[in-house]
Scaffold this motif. Structure first.
Motif, PDB file in Angstrom:
ATOM      1  N   GLY A 109      44.724   7.232  47.434  1.00  0.00           N
ATOM      2  CA  GLY A 109      46.026   7.114  48.067  1.00  0.00           C
ATOM      3  C   GLY A 109      46.068   6.192  49.266  1.00  0.00           C
ATOM      4  N   LYS A 110      44.979   5.467  49.533  1.00  0.00           N
ATOM      5  CA  LYS A 110      44.936   4.580  50.695  1.00  0.00           C
ATOM      6  C   LYS A 110      44.944   3.113  50.265  1.00  0.00           C
ATOM      7  N   LYS A 111      45.346   2.258  51.187  1.00  0.00           N
ATOM      8  CA  LYS A 111      45.319   0.828  50.918  1.00  0.00           C
ATOM      9  C   LYS A 111      43.887   0.346  50.810  1.00  0.00           C
ATOM     10  N   PHE A 112      43.695  -0.649  49.957  1.00  0.00           N
ATOM     11  CA  PHE A 112      42.357  -1.194  49.801  1.00  0.00           C
ATOM     12  C   PHE A 112      41.940  -1.900  51.083  1.00  0.00           C
ATOM     13  N   PRO A 113      40.683  -1.751  51.471  1.00  0.00           N
ATOM     14  CA  PRO A 113      40.190  -2.481  52.647  1.00  0.00           C
ATOM     15  C   PRO A 113      40.195  -3.988  52.406  1.00  0.00           C
ATOM     16  N   THR A 114      40.183  -4.729  53.479  1.00  0.00           N
ATOM     17  CA  THR A 114      40.051  -6.184  53.412  1.00  0.00           C
ATOM     18  C   THR A 114      38.682  -6.560  53.951  1.00  0.00           C
ATOM     19  N   PRO A 115      38.225  -7.796  53.721  1.00  0.00           N
ATOM     20  CA  PRO A 115      36.911  -8.198  54.233  1.00  0.00           C
ATOM     21  C   PRO A 115      36.792  -8.087  55.747  1.00  0.00           C
ATOM     22  N   PHE A 116      37.923  -8.145  56.446  1.00  0.00           N
ATOM     23  CA  PHE A 116      37.889  -8.080  57.901  1.00  0.00           C
ATOM     24  C   PHE A 116      38.177  -6.677  58.427  1.00  0.00           C
ATOM     25  N   ASN A 117      38.469  -5.748  57.514  1.00  0.00           N
ATOM     26  CA  ASN A 117      38.723  -4.367  57.920  1.00  0.00           C
ATOM     27  C   ASN A 117      38.205  -3.435  56.828  1.00  0.00           C
ATOM     28  N   THR A 118      36.944  -3.114  56.920  1.00  0.00           N
ATOM     29  CA  THR A 118      36.308  -2.234  55.934  1.00  0.00           C
ATOM     30  C   THR A 118      36.150  -0.813  56.464  1.00  0.00           C
ATOM     31  N   SER A 119      36.884  -0.489  57.503  1.00  0.00           N
ATOM     32  CA  SER A 119      36.716   0.832  58.118  1.00  0.00           C
ATOM     33  C   SER A 119      37.075   1.955  57.150  1.00  0.00           C
ATOM     34  N   ALA A 120      38.087   1.749  56.289  1.00  0.00           N
ATOM     35  CA  ALA A 120      38.468   2.797  55.336  1.00  0.00           C
ATOM     36  C   ALA A 120      37.346   3.049  54.336  1.00  0.00           C
ATOM     37  N   LEU A 121      36.688   1.988  53.910  1.00  0.00           N
ATOM     38  CA  LEU A 121      35.565   2.137  52.998  1.00  0.00           C
ATOM     39  C   LEU A 121      34.405   2.839  53.686  1.00  0.00           C
ATOM     40  N   ARG A 122      34.106   2.425  54.890  1.00  0.00           N
ATOM     41  CA  ARG A 122      33.020   3.068  55.636  1.00  0.00           C
ATOM     42  C   ARG A 122      33.321   4.549  55.832  1.00  0.00           C
ATOM     43  N   ASP A 123      34.563   4.872  56.156  1.00  0.00           N
ATOM     44  CA  ASP A 123      34.949   6.275  56.342  1.00  0.00           C
ATOM     45  C   ASP A 123      34.822   7.060  55.034  1.00  0.00           C
ATOM     46  N   ALA A 124      35.190   6.410  53.911  1.00  0.00           N
ATOM     47  CA  ALA A 124      35.085   7.082  52.609  1.00  0.00           C
ATOM     48  C   ALA A 124      33.636   7.410  52.281  1.00  0.00           C
ATOM     49  N   ILE A 125      32.735   6.469  52.566  1.00  0.00           N
ATOM     50  CA  ILE A 125      31.312   6.717  52.325  1.00  0.00           C
ATOM     51  C   ILE A 125      30.811   7.839  53.219  1.00  0.00           C
ATOM     52  N   ASP A 126      31.183   7.801  54.505  1.00  0.00           N
ATOM     53  CA  ASP A 126      30.754   8.852  55.431  1.00  0.00           C
ATOM     54  C   ASP A 126      31.288  10.220  55.011  1.00  0.00           C
ATOM     55  N   THR A 127      32.520  10.242  54.513  1.00  0.00           N
ATOM     56  CA  THR A 127      33.112  11.495  54.052  1.00  0.00           C
ATOM     57  C   THR A 127      32.335  12.048  52.866  1.00  0.00           C
ATOM     58  N   ALA A 128      32.014  11.183  51.906  1.00  0.00           N
ATOM     59  CA  ALA A 128      31.246  11.610  50.730  1.00  0.00           C
ATOM     60  C   ALA A 128      29.862  12.107  51.135  1.00  0.00           C
ATOM     61  N   VAL A 129      29.208  11.380  52.042  1.00  0.00           N
ATOM     62  CA  VAL A 129      27.879  11.788  52.505  1.00  0.00           C
ATOM     63  C   VAL A 129      27.948  13.144  53.214  1.00  0.00           C
ATOM     64  N   THR A 130      28.968  13.342  54.040  1.00  0.00           N
ATOM     65  CA  THR A 130      29.153  14.619  54.725  1.00  0.00           C
ATOM     66  C   THR A 130      29.233  15.765  53.725  1.00  0.00           C
ATOM     67  N   ASP A 131      29.978  15.564  52.641  1.00  0.00           N
ATOM     68  CA  ASP A 131      30.127  16.619  51.641  1.00  0.00           C
ATOM     69  C   ASP A 131      28.847  16.824  50.835  1.00  0.00           C
ATOM     70  N   VAL A 132      28.100  15.767  50.581  1.00  0.00           N
ATOM     71  CA  VAL A 132      26.804  15.913  49.921  1.00  0.00           C
ATOM     72  C   VAL A 132      25.850  16.694  50.820  1.00  0.00           C
ATOM     73  N   PHE A 133      25.904  16.446  52.120  1.00  0.00           N
ATOM     74  CA  PHE A 133      25.089  17.233  53.054  1.00  0.00           C
ATOM     75  C   PHE A 133      25.528  18.694  53.054  1.00  0.00           C
ATOM     76  N   ARG A 134      26.828  18.955  52.956  1.00  0.00           N
ATOM     77  CA  ARG A 134      27.311  20.330  52.877  1.00  0.00           C
ATOM     78  C   ARG A 134      26.785  21.021  51.628  1.00  0.00           C
ATOM     79  N   ALA A 135      26.838  20.308  50.503  1.00  0.00           N
ATOM     80  CA  ALA A 135      26.315  20.866  49.257  1.00  0.00           C
ATOM     81  C   ALA A 135      24.813  21.126  49.379  1.00  0.00           C
ATOM     82  N   SER A 136      24.101  20.182  49.995  1.00  0.00           N
ATOM     83  CA  SER A 136      22.654  20.342  50.189  1.00  0.00           C
ATOM     84  C   SER A 136      22.356  21.564  51.047  1.00  0.00           C
ATOM     85  N   ASN A 137      23.095  21.710  52.131  1.00  0.00           N
ATOM     86  CA  ASN A 137      22.886  22.843  53.029  1.00  0.00           C
ATOM     87  C   ASN A 137      23.178  24.164  52.322  1.00  0.00           C
TER      88      ASN A 137
END
Length: 316
Positions: A109-137
């Motif tokens: 539901g979010k706009k695609f990142p641009t080469p000069f603004n990849t913060s949404a992509l970085r946040d998406a990766i961090d969000t996924a990693v956070t949830d994988v850590f939750r599952a691991s824990n």
């Protein structure tokens, strides 16, 4: 270089080739001996994250565990997609627990990142990693109930899931803020990545302590997740070829299998065609702790072309 980064990042964010295939409402198992137990590992407001535990024998039987993360461009995908069943069943038959986990889809539901603004992509990766850590824990805290050998948890993922798996080990080895909720002494025992990469804002990825033994699959013609690297100033996606080179230079054990002329379908085909290779990697690199640096160049002489996602939906 700027145009190269723009094309690869934009096409990657479209969707994994496998995300267009709907998962079945009921899991159909090829081996009737394999059982599936579903648990909710995180619940808050409207967010409910579940995981499926695949196993043979008794649930409490202590076994090495493969924690699997699905793909779908951080926009779509499901943990119980039937495309993964051969992989799950094979590992269960060989004496593993397999845990397929949910994670929040940070780009849905979010706009695609641009080469000069990849913060949404970085946040998406961090969000996924956070949830994988939750599952691991969750698995660590309930190890006796679920029969999980916490000293033998192996990460695996496809496409966006492979990116998440690589980032999860990267964050844990570098003791980042994301990894603080996991026990300090805990480390993943291995990583199996199907068409993954690492997004870095600080140049080439570096590890404070050696990464887990890592198995990398990638197609040389992949235009969704970079095979080598795409870089803009100090930011870039560093794919399997680049990571293998870094691991070799640093003396980190790795196994890199690349398929000449193949595109992003490598995010799924090894889970059907390369199962003995995966088992060999686990046996030698993880169980026997061999310090191999291995690269396998695979080419199908009868292959006429490489399949790629069409970029008709490309937005910029």
């Amino acid at each position: 270089m700027r145009n190269s980064f723009k094309f690869s990042l934009g096409t990657f964010l479209l969707l994994s080739v496998f995300s267009t295939i709907s998962s079945t409402a009921q899991i159909i198992l090829h081996d009737k001996k394999t059982q599936v137990t579903t648990k909710t590992f995180y619940q808050r407001d409207t967010i409910s994250l579940k995981l499926d535990i695949y196993y043979q024998g008794q649930l409490k039987d202590k076994k090495p565990t493969v924690l699997f993360v699905f793909g779908g461009g951080f926009v779509t995908g499901k943990r119980d997609n039937k495309l993964f069943q051969d992989y799950f069943n094979f590992l269960a038959e060989k004496g593993f627990k397999v845990v397929a986990t949910d994670y929040r889809l940070g780009l849905k539901g979010k706009k695609f990142p641009t080469p000069f603004n990849t913060s949404a992509l970085r946040d998406a990766i961090d969000t996924a990693v956070t949830d994988v850590f939750r599952a691991s824990n969750y698995l660590i805290n309930n190890a006796e109930t679920f029969g999980v050998d916490t000293s033998m948890i192996i990460l695996s993922g496809s496409s966006a899931g492979a990116i998440t798996a690589l980032h999860a080990d990267f964050n844990k080895r570098n003791a980042t803020a994301l990894a603080r909720n996991l026990p300090e002494a805990f480390q993943y025992k291995g990583v199996i990545s199907f068409a993954g990469a690492i997004l870095s804002y600080q140049g080439k990825p570096k590890y404070k302590i050696p990464p887990a033994p890592t198995m990398l699959f990638h197609g040389t013609a992949d235009k969704l997740v970079p095979y080598n690297k795409v870089r803009l100033f100090n930011r870039g996606f560093f794919g399997s070829k680049f990571l293998a080179g870094r691991f070799k230079k640093a003396g980190y054990p790795y196994y890199f299998q690349y398929v000449e002329g193949m595109g992003h379908e490598i995010a799924g085909t090894p889970m059907k065609d390369k199962l003995p290779d995966i088992l060999w990697f686990i046996q030698n690199y993880i169980f026997e702790k061999k310090r191999y640096f291995m690269e396998v160049d695979f080419k199908d002489a009868d292959s006429k072309r490489s399949f790629q996602m069409p970029d008709k939906k490309k937005r910029w």
